[in-house]
Design an enzyme around this catalytic site. Structure first.
Site, PDB file in Angstrom:
ATOM      1  N   ASN A 203      18.575  42.806  -5.888  1.00  0.00           N
ATOM      2  CA  ASN A 203      17.175  43.207  -5.837  1.00  0.00           C
ATOM      3  C   ASN A 203      16.484  42.706  -7.105  1.00  0.00           C
ATOM      4  O   ASN A 203      17.110  42.058  -7.946  1.00  0.00           O
ATOM      5  CB  ASN A 203      17.040  44.727  -5.669  1.00  0.00           C
ATOM      6  CG  ASN A 203      17.716  45.510  -6.797  1.00  0.00           C
ATOM      7  OD1 ASN A 203      17.749  45.083  -7.953  1.00  0.00           O
ATOM      8  ND2 ASN A 203      18.255  46.677  -6.460  1.00  0.00           N
ATOM      9  N   ARG A 204      15.208  42.996  -7.245  1.00  0.00           N
ATOM     10  CA  ARG A 204      14.462  42.450  -8.383  1.00  0.00           C
ATOM     11  C   ARG A 204      15.050  42.897  -9.722  1.00  0.00           C
ATOM     12  O   ARG A 204      15.189  42.086 -10.647  1.00  0.00           O
ATOM     13  CB  ARG A 204      12.994  42.882  -8.291  1.00  0.00           C
ATOM     14  CG  ARG A 204      12.133  41.928  -7.482  1.00  0.00           C
ATOM     15  CD  ARG A 204      10.653  42.169  -7.741  1.00  0.00           C
ATOM     16  NE  ARG A 204      10.200  43.414  -7.196  1.00  0.00           N
ATOM     17  CZ  ARG A 204       9.173  43.544  -6.351  1.00  0.00           C
ATOM     18  NH1 ARG A 204       8.510  42.472  -5.956  1.00  0.00           N
ATOM     19  NH2 ARG A 204       8.794  44.711  -5.922  1.00  0.00           N
ATOM     20  N   LYS A 205      15.391  44.182  -9.817  1.00  0.00           N
ATOM     21  CA  LYS A 205      15.927  44.699 -11.071  1.00  0.00           C
ATOM     22  C   LYS A 205      17.257  44.026 -11.401  1.00  0.00           C
ATOM     23  O   LYS A 205      17.502  43.635 -12.555  1.00  0.00           O
ATOM     24  CB  LYS A 205      16.094  46.212 -10.975  1.00  0.00           C
ATOM     25  CG  LYS A 205      16.633  46.856 -12.236  1.00  0.00           C
ATOM     26  CD  LYS A 205      16.768  48.364 -12.061  1.00  0.00           C
ATOM     27  CE  LYS A 205      17.353  49.010 -13.307  1.00  0.00           C
ATOM     28  NZ  LYS A 205      17.519  50.488 -13.134  1.00  0.00           N
ATOM     29  N   GLU A 206      18.115  43.893 -10.403  1.00  0.00           N
ATOM     30  CA  GLU A 206      19.415  43.252 -10.611  1.00  0.00           C
ATOM     31  C   GLU A 206      19.263  41.778 -10.956  1.00  0.00           C
ATOM     32  O   GLU A 206      20.013  41.234 -11.775  1.00  0.00           O
ATOM     33  CB  GLU A 206      20.272  43.419  -9.354  1.00  0.00           C
ATOM     34  CG  GLU A 206      20.705  44.861  -9.105  1.00  0.00           C
ATOM     35  CD  GLU A 206      21.260  45.088  -7.704  1.00  0.00           C
ATOM     36  OE1 GLU A 206      21.969  46.089  -7.505  1.00  0.00           O
ATOM     37  OE2 GLU A 206      20.962  44.266  -6.804  1.00  0.00           O
ATOM     38  N   ASP A 274      22.343  47.415   1.945  1.00  0.00           N
ATOM     39  CA  ASP A 274      23.529  47.316   2.810  1.00  0.00           C
ATOM     40  C   ASP A 274      23.152  46.758   4.174  1.00  0.00           C
ATOM     41  O   ASP A 274      23.881  45.940   4.745  1.00  0.00           O
ATOM     42  CB  ASP A 274      24.173  48.693   2.981  1.00  0.00           C
ATOM     43  CG  ASP A 274      24.664  49.287   1.669  1.00  0.00           C
ATOM     44  OD1 ASP A 274      25.130  48.507   0.816  1.00  0.00           O
ATOM     45  OD2 ASP A 274      24.580  50.506   1.503  1.00  0.00           O
TER      46      ASP A 274
END
Length: 496
Positions: A203-206, A274
């Site tokens: 995701n964006r944060k990751e 998921d």
């Protein structure tokens, strides 16, 4: 999407290996009406709770619901939670030989406490040390045995210790030996551990964490950070999940595609990643290209965030979503399903929205004014009404070999077309002597109120004991006299 339905048809039977952190997801629902006198914290009055497969288990659930055959590899603790997870996997008729007991850790349990649609607290019960060398060796040996039959591999990394660097490297090497695509739901800031993967889905944060950027939001920032990961970590493609902005696909070859979101309403983001990686894997297993796979996964993500809790994406839901894009809006029509699990998911979502859910049941062979009045009366006492409809075999047991007059699908369409009915669920016995009541459905779905028409008393209803056992309400409602399917049939026979 032009070829979406064709891709969906090819999901059936695709074997997909899922290795990762298996956990139990618990959702405890209730209401907060006061603050504790002991300390300034809310008091949650619990109404019900749900237990489901979480982590890698949610990927497995989605793959199974899409029609694929997931093959799980994970560890659980030697405890009741681990036994329950294995039982849940076995209920899907999956091979769980790859799910092993690790005596050095408990089964991971994530518990979320929810009131008025808001999470109050999450508690995690876990140990996250690395898997022992002996267990890693055992896992790799079992993976090597099944790998030739796989069509895709998913590594679901939640950082709980199962997917060590050596185990990831070994699984990817085995997959490449058989030309099988590897997809990774990553964790942490070191993606070199996933070197050789075909797709990673941060995701964006990751993505920001792994690429070293302060933040990534714009298209250009997404592209730059993804390209850095591809170059530095030896990964073929990044499919970045961007919440309300959809997905972005950036490949090693330099191709970039931004796919806008398909979510109609964001209710609960639990498990959305998921669903995305499960759908990507299912599509790639059929031979679809990454762009088409990402478009399908985007639909899946939009479906899951509109539901409550950690829930799988189902093939029928994807089929409906693909069809909705090509079809104009239609008049009211209730959701129709034969799946108790799907019905329970929808009931849980409504309840988490603060809606009161009622359930009633019957054959509704020839719908008449008495039926309509009764249904409208029931719907007036709840916010959503589930109608449990006896399937054809069940009706024959109750009414005799000449019934039903209308088959189950016709009856479901007619009764589901009433504005008072929000969902139709088939139920009943397949042969005489089996349970022909909606007890199993009620136990699974846990509606807030169960309606029964007639002159029964509560102690005469086996359903009532179940409903009252979990704190629900039972309402015995008067039937409108002078109407019955049997009398209609008799009148028709005389007229003929």
């Amino acid at each position: 999407m032009k070829n979406g339905q064709k891709i969906l048809q090819n999901f059936a039977g695709q074997k997909i290996l899922v290795a990762g952190d298996l956990m139990q997801d618990r959702f405890v629902y209730g209401e907060v009406n006061r603050i504790s006198p002991e300390s300034p914290v809310p008091v949650l009055s619990i109404t019900h709770e749900d237990v489901m497969l979480g982590g890698a288990g949610n990927v497995i659930s989605s793959l199974h619901a899409l029609g694929c055959v997931p093959v799980p590899f994970a560890v659980v603790g030697d405890d009741e939670a681990g036994k329950k997870l294995c039982a849940m996997l076995s209920s899907h008729k999956l091979d769980i030989a790859g799910v092993m007991v690790d005596n050095s850790r408990p089964t991971t349990i994530k518990t979320r406490y929810v009131a008025q649609r808001q999470q109050l607290l999450r508690s995690d019960f876990e140990k996250t040390h690395a898997l022992s060398a002996a267990l890693q060796k055992e896992v790799l040996a079992k993976v090597a045995q099944v790998m030739p039959a796989m069509r895709a591999v998913v590594l679901s990394d939640y950082g709980k210790g199962f997917l060590t660097k050596d185990l990831i490297e070994g699984i990817i090497a085995l997959a490449h030996k058989h030309n099988i695509p590897v997809l990774v739901d990553p964790k942490g800031d070191d993606y070199t551990r996933y070197r050789g993967a075909d797709v990673v889905t941060p995701n964006r944060k990751e993505l920001a964490q792994a690429s070293g950027y302060d933040h990534v939001k714009t298209d250009d920032e997404i592209i730059c950070s993804a390209q850095k990961i591809i170059k530095d970590c030896g990964i073929a493609c990044v499919v970045a999940t961007r919440s309300e902005d959809g997905l972005s696909v950036i490949s090693k070859a330099g191709d970039v595609v931004h796919i806008p979101t398909k979510a109609q309403e964001v209710f609960d983001v639990s498990g959305a990643g998921d669903a995305v990686i499960a759908t990507l894997a299912a599509c790639l297993a059929t031979g679809a290209d990454t762009k088409d796979a990402a478009i399908m996964a985007n639909y899946a993500g939009g479906i899951v965030v509109s539901k409550s809790g950690t829930t799988p994406v189902r093939r029928a839901e994807l089929e409906s979503a693909l069809g909705d894009d090509a079809m104009p809006s239609s008049p009211h029509s209730a959701m129709i399903t034969g799946s108790f699990d799907e019905a329970a998911e929808q009931v849980r979502t409504w309840q988490a929205m603060g809606l009161k859910v009622g359930l009633t049941n019957g054959c509704f062979d020839i719908v008449h004014a008495g039926h309509v009045n009764y249904i409208n009366q029931a719907r007036g006492k709840c916010d959503r009404l589930v109608l449990a409809l006896n399937h054809d075999d069940s009706v024959k047991i109750l009414k005799g070999p000449t019934r039903p007059v209308n088959d189950e699908n016709a009856r479901a369409v007619v009764i589901g077309g009433l504005g008072a009915v929000d969902m139709v669920v088939f139920f009943g016995a397949r042969k005489a002597g089996d349970d022909n009541t909606p007890c199993a459905l009620i136990e699974r779905a846990k509606p807030d109120i169960y309606f029964k028409g007639g002159d029964y008393t509560i102690d005469q209803l086996p359903e009532a004991k179940i409903v009252m056992g979990y704190g629900g309400e039972v309402a015995i409602m008067a039937m409108h006299e002078g109407f019955s399917t049997t009398s209609i049939i008799q009148k028709t026979s005389k007229a003929g």
